[in-house]
Design an enzyme around this catalytic site. Structure first.
Site: not given
Ligand code: NDP
Length: 341
Positions: A50-51, A55, A124, A126, A163, A191, A312-313
């Site tokens: 999604s990023h 985008r 916009f 990550a 967000t 998403e 995961r990343r």
């Molecule tokens: P997620 O809910 O997918 O994940 C949030 C964090 O939790 C990540 O660091 C993820 O790590 C971690 N995580 C997920 N599952 C687990 C688990 N089971 N155990 C431990 N850690 C876990 O992210 P969001 O949907 O909240 O956000 C997604 C992206 O969107 C982000 O990168 C955010 O910066 C971006 N965003 C950007 C905006 C902007 O305006 N610039 C606005 C809103 C969001 P992992 O990556 O390893 O899964």
């Protein structure tokens, strides 16, 4: 090439070339295009679709509309021993963050803690890339970014907060940093847009329709409001992000960004607040904090079902550079139309 669910396979080199050439063709300077392309390619490399290339049409639209200055050159301003500001000059945040990174790290090493205030730029993406890059230098880092009004405050029904992601990273020896990067909404907006594009209902609790009723219809939520994660707790984090990335550093709140925005499908203008802390300056004598932290990580991972944020990343990063990625044919066609090659 036809649209639908057809997929196109791309190497990461091709991802970078497509992004760079599409943005360059829409008026971005070589530095601006390369910085965004690095960011987008990093997202694809780490499985953050999604990023990724998804985008680019938005970034390109903001160049085409004239909202973003394609040849902006960020300027660095030394505000205090522990504060550096980078004015993005109306360009993309990827380059602004790159320009501010070394001055921030130098200040954090010299003062123990430092703030990078980036203003007047368009984000916009990550947030983990900026945090991870600082942690790679042995520092602890946090970052806060607001966006446009998409999220209702707890108890409310109208969009107010962005967000509003925040990220936190901790450096490790012999491992990439632990980084969490999370929206303060129940889901990232991208998403919901991907669910809308693919015609898939979204999970309950992500948003409400324009009348304030819970819904799983992406169209209704995009017209209504997203919800914070965890009710009032996520709402508190969203407010903190507004204050850190807005009032504190002299930039706008999400609702102000919305009022000023040209709705061209691209990012909105705003600020980002990044904090870096040097662990070696937070204790007297021999440090050992990183080794101590490893004990916490071992305890977490000793419980079945756990993992560390960012793992995961990092797992995707092991696999994707060799395998490449697949994107929808319709997106590929759009990138070619934009001048990607
Ligand atoms: P997620 O809910 O997918 O994940 C949030 C964090 O939790 C990540 O660091 C993820 O790590 C971690 N995580 C997920 N599952 C687990 C688990 N089971 N155990 C431990 N850690 C876990 O992210 P969001 O949907 O909240 O956000 C997604 C992206 O969107 C982000 O990168 C955010 O910066 C971006 N965003 C950007 C905006 C902007 O305006 N610039 C606005 C809103 C969001 P992992 O990556 O390893 O899964």
């Amino acid at each position: 090439m036809s649209a639908g669910m057809e997929q196109v396979h791309l190497s990461l080199d091709k991802v970078h070339r497509l992004a760079t050439s599409a943005l360059g063709n829409q008026g971005a300077s070589a530095d601006q295009a390369r910085a965004v392309a690095d960011n987008v390619t990093g997202a694809e490399r780490d499985g953050c679709t999604s990023h990724g290339l998804f985008r680019i049409p938005g970034y390109a639209a903001s160049l085409a509309s004239g909202k973003v200055t394609g040849d902006a050159v960020p300027t660095v301003h030394d505000l205090a021993p522990g504060v550096v500001k980078v004015d993005g000059q109306n360009g993309f945040a990827a380059l602004t963050n790159e320009v501010g990174r070394d001055p921030l790290i130098d200040k954090a090493r010299s003062q123990g803690i430092a703030v990078l205030a980036t203003t007047n730029n368009y984000h916009f993406a990550a947030v983990w890339p900026e945090v991870e890059a600082i942690c790679e230098q042995g520092l602890v880092a946090m970052a806060f970014v607001s966006s446009k009004s998409f999220v209702a405050p707890a108890g409310g029904t109208k969009p107010l907060y962005g967000t509003n992601p925040m990220a936190f990273g901790w450096p490790r020896e012999g491992h990439p940093p632990v980084v969490f990067d999370q929206a303060s909404s129940a889901s990232a907006r991208g998403e919901i847009q991907i669910h809308q594009r693919d015609g898939i209902p979204i999970p309950e609790g992500w948003g409400i329709d324009p009348e304030g009723n819970p819904t799983t219809d992406p169209d209704e939520i995009l017209a209504g409001a997203q919800l914070p994660f965890g009710g009032y707790k996520g709402s508190g984090i969203a407010m903190m992000v507004e204050l850190m990335a807005g009032a504190l550093i002299g930039d706008v709140f999400s609702f102000e960004a919305t009022a000023n925005d040209v709705p061209d499908g691209g990012p909105s203008k705003g600020g980002e607040c990044i904090i870096a802390i040097d662990p070696s300056r937070c204790v007297e004598g021999a440090a050992g904090q990183l080794a101590h932290a490893e004990g916490l990580f071992r305890e977490i991972l000793s419980q079945p079902g756990t993992r560390l944020p960012a793992d995961r990343r990092y797992a995707a990063r092991e696999r994707i550079p060799a395998e490449g990625i697949h994107i929808p044919a319709a997106l590929y066609d759009t990138l070619i139309e934009l001048g990607g090659g």
